[in-house]
Design a protein around this motif. Structure first.
Motif, PDB file in Angstrom:
ATOM      1  N   ARG A  77       0.828  -1.211   0.000  1.00 19.15           N
ATOM      2  CA  ARG A  77       0.000   0.000   0.000  1.00 19.15           C
ATOM      3  C   ARG A  77       0.858   1.256   0.000  1.00 19.15           C
ATOM      4  N   ASP A  78       0.245   2.360  -0.443  1.00 19.68           N
ATOM      5  CA  ASP A  78       0.936   3.642  -0.410  1.00 19.68           C
ATOM      6  C   ASP A  78       1.087   4.119   1.029  1.00 19.68           C
ATOM      7  N   LEU A  79       2.024   5.019   1.236  1.00 12.25           N
ATOM      8  CA  LEU A  79       2.210   5.603   2.561  1.00 12.25           C
ATOM      9  C   LEU A  79       1.042   6.530   2.880  1.00 12.25           C
ATOM     10  N   ASP A  80       0.781   6.702   4.161  1.00  7.92           N
ATOM     11  CA  ASP A  80      -0.278   7.624   4.568  1.00  7.92           C
ATOM     12  C   ASP A  80       0.055   9.036   4.094  1.00  7.92           C
ATOM     13  N   PRO A  81      -0.952   9.836   3.753  1.00  8.95           N
ATOM     14  CA  PRO A  81      -0.707  11.195   3.245  1.00  8.95           C
ATOM     15  C   PRO A  81       0.152  12.051   4.176  1.00  8.95           C
ATOM     16  N   GLY A  82       0.016  11.853   5.474  1.00 10.89           N
ATOM     17  CA  GLY A  82       0.787  12.657   6.423  1.00 10.89           C
ATOM     18  C   GLY A  82       2.083  12.014   6.870  1.00 10.89           C
ATOM     19  N   TYR A  83       2.543  11.015   6.124  1.00 10.53           N
ATOM     20  CA  TYR A  83       3.744  10.278   6.533  1.00 10.53           C
ATOM     21  C   TYR A  83       4.964  11.195   6.621  1.00 10.53           C
ATOM     22  N   VAL A  84       5.695  11.081   7.729  1.00  4.51           N
ATOM     23  CA  VAL A  84       6.953  11.809   7.911  1.00  4.51           C
ATOM     24  C   VAL A  84       8.001  10.797   8.361  1.00  4.51           C
ATOM     25  N   SER A  85       9.097  10.743   7.654  1.00  3.62           N
ATOM     26  CA  SER A  85      10.139   9.773   7.975  1.00  3.62           C
ATOM     27  C   SER A  85      10.813  10.102   9.300  1.00  3.62           C
ATOM     28  N   ARG A  86      11.072   9.072  10.086  1.00  5.57           N
ATOM     29  CA  ARG A  86      11.813   9.256  11.334  1.00  5.57           C
ATOM     30  C   ARG A  86      13.313   9.325  11.077  1.00  5.57           C
ATOM     31  N   GLU A  87      13.743   8.754   9.963  1.00  3.33           N
ATOM     32  CA  GLU A  87      15.165   8.751   9.605  1.00  3.33           C
ATOM     33  C   GLU A  87      15.308   9.191   8.149  1.00  3.33           C
ATOM     34  N   PRO A  88      15.126  10.470   7.880  1.00  2.00           N
ATOM     35  CA  PRO A  88      15.121  10.936   6.484  1.00  2.00           C
ATOM     36  C   PRO A  88      16.412  10.642   5.731  1.00  2.00           C
ATOM     37  N   GLY A  89      17.557  10.771   6.401  1.00  2.00           N
ATOM     38  CA  GLY A  89      18.824  10.490   5.728  1.00  2.00           C
ATOM     39  C   GLY A  89      18.939   9.036   5.329  1.00  2.00           C
ATOM     40  N   ALA A  90      18.600   8.151   6.255  1.00  2.00           N
ATOM     41  CA  ALA A  90      18.658   6.720   5.970  1.00  2.00           C
ATOM     42  C   ALA A  90      17.643   6.337   4.902  1.00  2.00           C
ATOM     43  N   GLU A  91      16.479   6.970   4.942  1.00  2.00           N
ATOM     44  CA  GLU A  91      15.454   6.649   3.948  1.00  2.00           C
ATOM     45  C   GLU A  91      15.863   7.137   2.557  1.00  2.00           C
ATOM     46  N   ARG A  92      16.485   8.309   2.487  1.00  2.00           N
ATOM     47  CA  ARG A  92      16.971   8.796   1.188  1.00  2.00           C
ATOM     48  C   ARG A  92      18.020   7.848   0.624  1.00  2.00           C
ATOM     49  N   PHE A  93      18.922   7.398   1.503  1.00  2.00           N
ATOM     50  CA  PHE A  93      19.948   6.466   1.036  1.00  2.00           C
ATOM     51  C   PHE A  93      19.317   5.155   0.580  1.00  2.00           C
ATOM     52  N   THR A  94      18.342   4.660   1.329  1.00  2.00           N
ATOM     53  CA  THR A  94      17.674   3.408   0.959  1.00  2.00           C
ATOM     54  C   THR A  94      17.008   3.531  -0.403  1.00  2.00           C
ATOM     55  N   LEU A  95      16.342   4.655  -0.637  1.00  2.00           N
ATOM     56  CA  LEU A  95      15.699   4.869  -1.939  1.00  2.00           C
ATOM     57  C   LEU A  95      16.743   4.933  -3.050  1.00  2.00           C
ATOM     58  N   LEU A  96      17.832   5.656  -2.806  1.00  2.00           N
ATOM     59  CA  LEU A  96      18.907   5.741  -3.792  1.00  2.00           C
ATOM     60  C   LEU A  96      19.486   4.361  -4.077  1.00  2.00           C
TER      61      LEU A  96
END
Length: 201
Positions: A77-96
């Motif tokens: 499923r898609d993320l909730d509309p108000g989703y905010v990452s707790r670890e934005p740096g790690a999430e950016r790296f994971t996406l990359l």
């Protein structure tokens, strides 16, 4: 080495270096406090040498094929509309990393499997996933981002020391062992089978 292989090696090394930079930003990657401190103390040159080893310094638990089958299924499923990452740096790296691995899995399937320990079925699923789905997958996969062999302090200390001192011979030897381990993991081999007596491995 072909030009294509050289470019692939450079791109993979950049992912490793991105992970090491992330480590310097105080992301918990499962290492002991001593190994973490040593990694964070590396200068740019040592970090660059360590990143160039021929295997991934990080992983996402790809050996857990059941979990990755769910993460990469069309029904995620898609993320909730108000989703905010707790670890934005790690999430950016994971996406990359997942975006790059998806491209590599399409163009160089065997090489990328050997580099990060990516089982064939998971590799096929990743190669086939829709690009627009990867942001959701990355958000769900970020907690799985860990250092490879994070519990093996002795290996990591030797890798770090070799990189710090520019010991190319030791770094090459340790890199060969790490790559062998990675290939075993992508083949689903957890531990070496004991050799019969009288034979050397």
């Amino acid at each position: 080495m072909t030009r294509e292989a050289t470019i692939l090696g450079r791109d993979l090394a950049e992912l490793n270096e991105g992970f090491l930079v992330l480590m310097a930003a105080e992301v918990d990657a499962g290492f002991s406090s001593e190994v973490t401190a040593r990694l964070r103390s590396l200068d740019h040159h040592a970090r660059h040498r360590l990143a160039a080893v021929p295997f991934a310094l990080f992983g996402f638990g790809f050996q857990d094929e059941a979990t990755w089958a769910r993460l990469l299924s069309p029904g995620v499923r898609d993320l909730d509309p108000g989703y905010v990452s707790r670890e934005p740096g790690a999430e950016r790296f994971t996406l990359l990393a997942l975006t790059a691995l998806r491209a590599f899995a399409r163009a160089h399937p065997q090489s990328v499997s050997a580099w990060i320990g990516l089982p064939a079925r998971t590799r096929s699923r990743l190669a086939g996933v829709e690009i627009g789905q990867l942001a959701t997958v990355a958000a769900l996969a970020t907690p799985r981002l860990k250092g490879r062999l994070a519990g093996r302090d002795v290996l990591w200390k030797r890798l770090i020391d070799a990189a710090r001192h520019g010991d190319e011979r030791l770094l090459a030897m340790l890199a060969a062992l790490g790559k062998q381990w990675t290939i075993r993991r992508c083949l689903g081999i957890e531990n070496p089978t004991a050799a019969p007596r009288g034979f050397r491995r």
